[in-house]
Write an enzyme that holds these catalytic residues in place. Structure first.
Site, short mmCIF file in Angstrom:
data_model
loop_
_atom_site.label_atom_id
_atom_site.label_comp_id
_atom_site.label_asym_id
_atom_site.label_seq_id
_atom_site.Cartn_x
_atom_site.Cartn_y
_atom_site.Cartn_z
NE ARG A 134 -13.72 -18.77 -1.23
CZ ARG A 134 -12.47 -18.40 -1.07
NH1 ARG A 134 -11.94 -17.45 -1.84
NH2 ARG A 134 -11.72 -18.96 -0.14
CB CYS A 174 -4.35 -18.10 -5.18
SG CYS A 174 -6.13 -18.19 -5.40
CB SER A 185 -10.94 -20.30 -10.40
OG SER A 185 -11.78 -20.84 -9.40
#
Length: 369
Positions: A14, A45, A173
């Site tokens: 990632r 997402c 996030s």
């Protein structure tokens, strides 16, 4: 440049988020204000979904605007739809952006039986995507290059954008939801303001500990499974995902048993039925966005098929149903059409024919007393 998904051994890596600034009265640039900040998200997402849920839970839908990218992720990244001025004026006049899902209502308009007939170039405004009213960008990449002309990695969502300085505040996030929960924007929420604190101080260490192993083994675990490019890596990762789902199931099973002894009615139990403590926290938000996608896409598309949530994990299933059916912030930001279409039409290496499965039916089962 989109970057590579996998390393030399076939395992998924990632990408690290580059932009990670908070909003604070003490920050030299990013001060609290109403209407200054804007979220760019994908409804498909899970990482972006966290920010939409938190924005809704905190009553910030009138404080922070939202634009939604098209569900189809192509070789150039995420894209928006364009709209003429008349359409834009009507959208704002009708209050379309007041909804918690950023103006998208495709879960209500387009049922799963129609998914096979939707092309990747579908351009239904406010159904497949919205436009960008700030930079009038056609692509999310334009915002990244505006913030950093030398940017050379994938163009990820979510993006928290500062309309005043025209740059990215954060594309991480986890940080964005902490910022939204911190209270720095609460004073601007007016009648929508809530008293919800998703990270209460007395539970913060437990939340952080829960998030840590859930992120690596479940949130990111399904991706490490689905994007594995060797059988050995896949088998190791999928086994690990289900081992940790078993761990969550055990936690919730024990909690459910204790709550049943304490409360008589199911609605009373569900009012306290959460992963950490007996109140809704960030831990629930972060786990939910993976679990709600598990049966519709991760089982078949990412080969996480030891069992489904609905058939193999009764306590996780009940926890998920409770969040979806009893909390509008979860239900109204969950778009199964975007979720199914994105994964099955965007990952051509995994699904080269781009056929979108119609099941499971229903996407989520009703909550029965």
């Amino acid at each position: 440049m989109l970057g590579k998904w996998s390393s030399a051994d076939g395992s998924f890596k990632r990408q690290r988020s580059v932009f990670q600034e908070p909003i604070s009265s003490d920050h030299p640039v990013f001060k609290p204000a109403k209407g200054r900040y804007w979220l760019y998200v994908s409804l498909a997402c899970p990482w972006a979904h966290r920010t939409l849920i938190t924005r809704a839970l905190k009553g910030l839908t009138s404080v922070i605007g939202v634009s939604v990218v098209h569900w189809h992720l192509d070789a150039q990244g995420w894209r928006f739809l364009t709209a003429d001025e008349q359409t834009r004026q009507k959208a704002f006049k009708d209050g379309i952006f007041e909804s918690q899902a950023g103006g998208i209502a495709s879960a209500k308009l387009d049922k799963s039986s129609h998914l096979a007939n939707v092309a990747n170039d579908s351009a239904r405004l406010f159904s497949d995507a919205t436009f960008d009213p700030n930079q009038h960008a056609a692509r999310l990449s334009e915002l990244y290059y505006k913030a950093d002309p030398d940017y050379n990695a994938r163009f990820t969502v979510p993006v928290l954008w500062d309309t005043q300085t025209q740059t990215i505040v954060s594309n991480e996030s986890a940080q964005i939801i902490r910022t939204l929960n911190s209270g720095v924007l609460d004073e601007f929420a007016g009648e929508e303001a809530t008293k919800i604190d998703l990270v209460p101080s007395e539970l913060e260490s437990q939340i952080d500990e829960f998030n840590a192993w859930v992120y690596d083994n479940i949130n990111n675990g399904v991706y490490k499974t689905g994007f594995a490019e060797s059988a050995a890596v896949y088998e190791n990762e999928v086994t690990n995902v289900f081992a940790h789902l078993n761990r969550v199931e055990s936690i919730l099973s024990e909690k459910y048993g204790k709550l049943k002894q304490k409360y008589h009615r199911l609605d009373e139990v569900l009012a306290h039925y959460y992963t950490v403590g007996e109140q809704l926290t960030e831990a629930d938000v972060r786990l939910y966005t993976t679990i709600i996608r598990f049966d519709p896409v991760y089982v078949q598309h990412f080969k996480c098929n030891f069992t489904t949530i609905r058939d193999g994990y009764p306590h996780i299933h009940l926890w998920m149903q409770n969040l979806y059916w009893n909390n509008a912030a979860f239900r109204l930001t969950t778009d199964f059409d975007h979720i199914k279409l994105h994964y099955t039409r965007s990952h051509t290496r995994i699904n080269p024919l781009g056929i979108t499965p119609l099941g499971p039916i229903p996407d989520i089962k009703p909550l029965v007393d």
